[in-house]
Design a protein around this motif. Structure first.
Motif, PDB file in Angstrom:
ATOM      1  N   CYS A   1       1.017   8.926  -4.642  1.00 52.62           N
ATOM      2  CA  CYS A   1       0.615   8.552  -3.292  1.00 52.62           C
ATOM      3  C   CYS A   1       1.611   7.545  -2.733  1.00 52.62           C
ATOM      4  O   CYS A   1       2.236   6.793  -3.486  1.00 52.62           O
ATOM      5  N   GLY A   2       1.726   7.541  -1.411  1.00 52.34           N
ATOM      6  CA  GLY A   2       2.641   6.609  -0.778  1.00 52.34           C
ATOM      7  C   GLY A   2       2.361   6.445   0.702  1.00 52.34           C
ATOM      8  O   GLY A   2       1.431   7.044   1.242  1.00 52.34           O
TER       9      GLY A   2
ATOM     10  N   LYS B   1       6.564   5.798  -2.794  1.00 52.90           N
ATOM     11  CA  LYS B   1       5.442   6.534  -3.384  1.00 52.90           C
ATOM     12  C   LYS B   1       5.496   6.382  -4.889  1.00 52.90           C
ATOM     13  O   LYS B   1       6.516   5.995  -5.449  1.00 52.90           O
TER      14      LYS B   1
ATOM     15  N   ALA C   1      -1.018   3.988  -3.195  1.00 55.91           N
ATOM     16  CA  ALA C   1      -0.025   4.020  -2.123  1.00 55.91           C
ATOM     17  C   ALA C   1       0.416   2.610  -1.735  1.00 55.91           C
ATOM     18  O   ALA C   1       1.612   2.333  -1.587  1.00 55.91           O
TER      19      ALA C   1
ATOM     20  N   VAL D   1       1.473  15.019  -3.765  1.00 58.27           N
ATOM     21  CA  VAL D   1       1.823  13.718  -3.201  1.00 58.27           C
ATOM     22  C   VAL D   1       1.071  13.570  -1.882  1.00 58.27           C
ATOM     23  O   VAL D   1       1.143  14.450  -1.032  1.00 58.27           O
TER      24      VAL D   1
ATOM     25  N   TYR E   1       0.519  11.204   1.459  1.00 59.84           N
ATOM     26  CA  TYR E   1       1.098  10.137   2.275  1.00 59.84           C
ATOM     27  C   TYR E   1       0.160   9.770   3.419  1.00 59.84           C
ATOM     28  O   TYR E   1      -0.470  10.636   4.025  1.00 59.84           O
TER      29      TYR E   1
END
Length: 146
Positions: free
Chosen positions: A6-7, A42, A55, A91, A93
């Motif tokens: 996560c980011g 991330k 994140a 992933v 975001y």
């Protein structure tokens, strides 16, 4: 086992002399390992951590930016799915704006460079089509939000 990271897609925008779609710049970090690819901050979700916590932690570790320096933008979330070394990776975001346009970035050892780039420049170095699509989606969201 599937990988999860996560980011935050970090951005800044100049509001003076006028606000325009070209005033948005995205923070891209260049890894100091592998192919030296460019991405927003991330990283992997640690046990006991939720996605947003991961994140925020990864953003702070990789860029030096913490929640006091950021405004998380409500209503945007982008999920990328792809294969890495024959393993499925997801992933997620979210979007965050820096409060100070001239904020200092402090890279971790995982990264060797950073750049603030407009949409086209960021997409050009993104290397991966799904990341490019996420950046375009974020830009479109920001330009359509009053």
């Amino acid at each position: 086992m599937a990988l999860r990271a996560c980011g935050l897609i970090i951005f800044r925008r100049r509001t003076i002399p006028k606000v325009s779609n070209d005033s948005i710049q995205f923070l891209m970090l260049q890894t100091s390992y592998g192919t030296h690819h460019w991405t927003p901050p991330k990283g992997h979700v640690d046990p006991g951590e939720n996605d947003m916590e991961a994140a925020i932690r990864e953003t702070q570790e990789e860029s030096g930016l913490d929640t006091t320096q950021l405004i998380i933008v409500e209503g945007f979330k982008s999920e990328l799915n792809y294969l890495v070394n024959k393993k499925h990776k997801t992933v997620v975001y979210w979007l965050a704006e820096v409060k100070d346009y001239n904020v200092e970035i402090h890279l971790s050892r995982e990264h060797q460079a950073y750049r603030w780039l407009n949409l086209e420049e960021a997409c050009k170095i993104a290397h991966y089509k799904n990341l490019e699509a996420a950046l375009r989606e974020a830009h479109k969201f920001l330009c359509s939000t009053p």
